[in-house]
Design a protein around this motif. Structure first.
Motif, short mmCIF file in Angstrom:
data_model
loop_
_atom_site.label_atom_id
_atom_site.label_comp_id
_atom_site.label_asym_id
_atom_site.label_seq_id
_atom_site.Cartn_x
_atom_site.Cartn_y
_atom_site.Cartn_z
N MET A 272 -3.99 6.04 -3.58
CA MET A 272 -3.18 6.34 -2.39
C MET A 272 -4.04 6.50 -1.15
SD MET A 272 0.16 8.66 -3.13
CE MET A 272 -0.78 10.16 -3.35
N ALA A 273 -5.22 7.11 -1.31
CA ALA A 273 -6.11 7.31 -0.16
C ALA A 273 -6.47 5.97 0.47
CB ALA A 273 -7.37 8.07 -0.59
N ASN A 274 -6.82 5.01 -0.38
CA ASN A 274 -7.19 3.69 0.13
C ASN A 274 -5.97 2.96 0.70
OD1 ASN A 274 -10.19 2.80 -0.58
ND2 ASN A 274 -9.47 4.15 -2.20
N GLY A 275 -4.85 3.06 0.01
CA GLY A 275 -3.64 2.39 0.48
C GLY A 275 -3.17 2.91 1.83
N TYR A 276 -3.12 4.23 1.96
CA TYR A 276 -2.66 4.81 3.22
C TYR A 276 -3.65 4.54 4.36
CZ TYR A 276 1.33 7.32 1.23
OH TYR A 276 2.53 7.63 0.65
N HIS A 277 -4.95 4.60 4.03
CA HIS A 277 -5.94 4.36 5.09
C HIS A 277 -5.87 2.91 5.55
CE1 HIS A 277 -9.29 5.27 7.61
NE2 HIS A 277 -10.10 4.40 7.01
N GLY A 278 -5.70 2.00 4.61
CA GLY A 278 -5.55 0.59 4.98
C GLY A 278 -4.33 0.37 5.85
N PHE A 279 -3.21 0.98 5.47
CA PHE A 279 -1.96 0.85 6.23
C PHE A 279 -2.15 1.43 7.64
CE2 PHE A 279 2.28 2.37 7.52
CZ PHE A 279 3.02 1.20 7.37
N ALA A 280 -2.82 2.60 7.71
CA ALA A 280 -3.04 3.25 9.01
C ALA A 280 -3.90 2.38 9.92
CB ALA A 280 -3.70 4.61 8.80
N LEU A 281 -4.96 1.78 9.36
CA LEU A 281 -5.83 0.91 10.16
C LEU A 281 -5.06 -0.29 10.70
CD1 LEU A 281 -9.03 1.00 7.93
CD2 LEU A 281 -8.85 1.89 10.26
N ILE A 282 -4.23 -0.89 9.85
CA ILE A 282 -3.42 -2.05 10.29
C ILE A 282 -2.49 -1.65 11.43
CG2 ILE A 282 -1.58 -3.63 9.56
CD1 ILE A 282 -2.96 -3.64 6.75
N LYS A 283 -1.83 -0.47 11.28
CA LYS A 283 -0.91 0.00 12.32
C LYS A 283 -1.64 0.33 13.62
CE LYS A 283 3.20 -0.29 10.60
NZ LYS A 283 4.24 -1.09 11.28
N ASN A 284 -2.95 0.60 13.51
CA ASN A 284 -3.73 0.90 14.71
C ASN A 284 -4.51 -0.33 15.19
OD1 ASN A 284 -3.85 4.01 15.58
ND2 ASN A 284 -3.53 3.89 13.36
N GLY A 285 -4.09 -1.52 14.73
CA GLY A 285 -4.65 -2.77 15.24
C GLY A 285 -5.91 -3.25 14.56
N GLN A 286 -6.35 -2.57 13.48
CA GLN A 286 -7.58 -2.97 12.77
C GLN A 286 -7.20 -3.67 11.45
OE1 GLN A 286 -10.68 0.20 12.84
NE2 GLN A 286 -9.18 1.38 14.02
N THR A 287 -6.60 -4.84 11.60
CA THR A 287 -6.02 -5.53 10.44
C THR A 287 -7.06 -5.93 9.41
OG1 THR A 287 -4.29 -6.39 11.90
CG2 THR A 287 -4.54 -7.45 9.75
N THR A 288 -8.16 -6.51 9.84
CA THR A 288 -9.19 -6.99 8.89
C THR A 288 -9.74 -5.82 8.07
OG1 THR A 288 -9.80 -8.76 10.43
CG2 THR A 288 -11.37 -8.23 8.67
N GLU A 289 -10.11 -4.76 8.77
CA GLU A 289 -10.65 -3.58 8.07
C GLU A 289 -9.58 -2.95 7.18
OE1 GLU A 289 -13.80 -0.97 7.13
OE2 GLU A 289 -13.73 -2.91 8.15
N GLY A 290 -8.36 -2.91 7.66
CA GLY A 290 -7.27 -2.31 6.89
C GLY A 290 -7.01 -3.05 5.59
N ASN A 291 -7.07 -4.40 5.66
CA ASN A 291 -6.82 -5.20 4.47
C ASN A 291 -7.87 -4.95 3.38
OD1 ASN A 291 -4.40 -6.50 5.11
ND2 ASN A 291 -5.46 -8.04 6.36
N LYS A 292 -9.09 -4.60 3.80
CA LYS A 292 -10.14 -4.29 2.82
C LYS A 292 -9.74 -3.09 1.96
CE LYS A 292 -14.05 -6.01 5.58
NZ LYS A 292 -15.29 -5.60 6.30
N PHE A 293 -9.20 -2.08 2.62
CA PHE A 293 -8.79 -0.87 1.89
C PHE A 293 -7.54 -1.13 1.04
CE2 PHE A 293 -11.53 1.02 5.10
CZ PHE A 293 -12.20 1.98 4.36
N ILE A 294 -6.65 -1.98 1.55
CA ILE A 294 -5.45 -2.34 0.78
C ILE A 294 -5.87 -3.06 -0.50
CG2 ILE A 294 -3.37 -3.77 0.72
CD1 ILE A 294 -2.97 -1.40 2.53
N LYS A 295 -6.81 -3.99 -0.39
CA LYS A 295 -7.29 -4.73 -1.56
C LYS A 295 -8.00 -3.80 -2.55
CE LYS A 295 -7.75 -9.24 0.71
NZ LYS A 295 -8.69 -10.26 1.23
N LYS A 296 -8.75 -2.83 -2.02
CA LYS A 296 -9.42 -1.88 -2.92
C LYS A 296 -8.39 -1.04 -3.66
CE LYS A 296 -12.84 1.80 -3.22
NZ LYS A 296 -13.81 2.67 -2.53
N ALA A 297 -7.32 -0.64 -2.98
CA ALA A 297 -6.26 0.12 -3.64
C ALA A 297 -5.62 -0.69 -4.76
CB ALA A 297 -5.19 0.54 -2.61
#
Length: 304
Positions: A272-297
């Motif tokens: 959940m930590a990785n999933g939420y952080h990835g989602f938060a990054l995407i919502k704050n315009g950091q899509t590439t970095e956010g997707n890394k955390f989504i994939k790790k989750a």
């Protein structure tokens, strides 16, 4: 002459008992010392050494509590519930105190032996009738067993003058939230506490369930306050995840990114930590970095 023999007999009996009592006292003192060494070893992580000392202590003085609790803890951690129960049963046979019944009820619950767990909670009610948590536990086990009217335990608690009403309201609310997941009824009882201003002592788990109840009733700001209160008492990634859900519903991306950063710092391998952080990054315009955390989750989830 017969009187003289009688006196000698009394002296011999007195000597026997005084010697026996001295030996018992010495054994108890040695057992106490072994317990102290065992506790030191336990908290130093030397649990095998600790267990051996507790076993020696029991042999010297069986009517104790702590050694049986630690033995149960030791085998519970290893998933050896039957072995844990063996020591708890032995301890209760020598010294039927509340602490051993509490531990045994928890072990029975872990084994899904809800009938035996409820029986222990009913015994605890007879020992400590003014402790409201045992009425709650008995009601929950009654619900799991699909018995009629589990709420009867709270009706019994209402009759105990020394239990504050707010405590019973809390446990009635927790029952509805944790058992049937009836969040409308749970809210009714929690609201009684807030309206009265008579607050019982809350644990982190209490506040988390109260937060879930507020969230399910779409009271998002109340849910935020309750989840934060839970986290102030104890860090828990699941509660942080619940708080993150609140920020998603509120669409408060700034708070979500702040919270998810803390989640990643404390629990870098938590799904959940990785999933939420990835989602938060995407919502704050950091899509590439956010997707890394989504994939790790996603990868962490597959590894489970």
């Amino acid at each position: 002459m017969h009187h003289y023999k009688y006196l000698i007999h009394l002296v011999l009996i007195s000597f026997f008992f005084s010697t026996h009592l001295t030996a018992i006292a010495q054994e108890s003192e040695v057992a106490k010392q072994k317990n102290q060494l065992a506790e030191k070893a336990w908290f130093a992580g030397e649990k095998n050494e600790s267990i051996q000392l507790f076993l020696e202590s029991i042999r010297l003085s069986p009517k104790q509590t702590l050694p049986y609790q630690r033995l149960a803890d030791f085998f519970e951690e290893k998933g050896l519930y039957e072995r844990a129960l063996t020591y708890l049963n032995e301890g209760i046979s020598h010294n039927p105190v509340a602490d051993l019944y509490i531990k045994r009820a928890l072990i029975h619950s872990s084994m899904k032996n809800y009938s035996l767990a409820k029986s222990d909670e009913e015994k605890l009610i007879s020992i400590k009738s003014n402790n409201s948590i045992h009425y709650y536990n008995a009601a929950i086990y009654s619900y799991y067993l699909k018995e009629p009217n589990p709420l009867r335990y709270f009706d019994d608690a209402d009759k105990i003058p020394s239990i504050p009403p707010s405590e019973i309201w809390l446990y009635r609310g927790l029952y509805f939230a944790a058992g049937p997941m009836d969040y409308k009824n749970a809210k009714i009882w929690f609201d009684k506490i807030f309206l009265s201003g008579q607050h019982p002592k809350y644990t982190s788990k209490d506040l988390n369930l109260m937060g879930i109840t507020a969230y399910k009733n779409k009271e998002f700001l109340n849910a935020e306050t309750l989840f934060k209160g839970s986290l102030e008492r104890k860090d828990d990634p699941d509660v942080m995840g619940n708080l993150a859900s609140v920020y998603i519903d509120l669409q408060d991306w700034k708070k979500l990114i702040e919270l998810s950063k803390k989640m990643i710092e404390k629990y870098p391998e938590h799904i959940m930590a990785n999933g939420y952080h990835g989602f938060a990054l995407i919502k704050n315009g950091q899509t590439t970095e956010g997707n890394k955390f989504i994939k790790k989750a996603e990868l962490l989830e597959k590894q489970q």
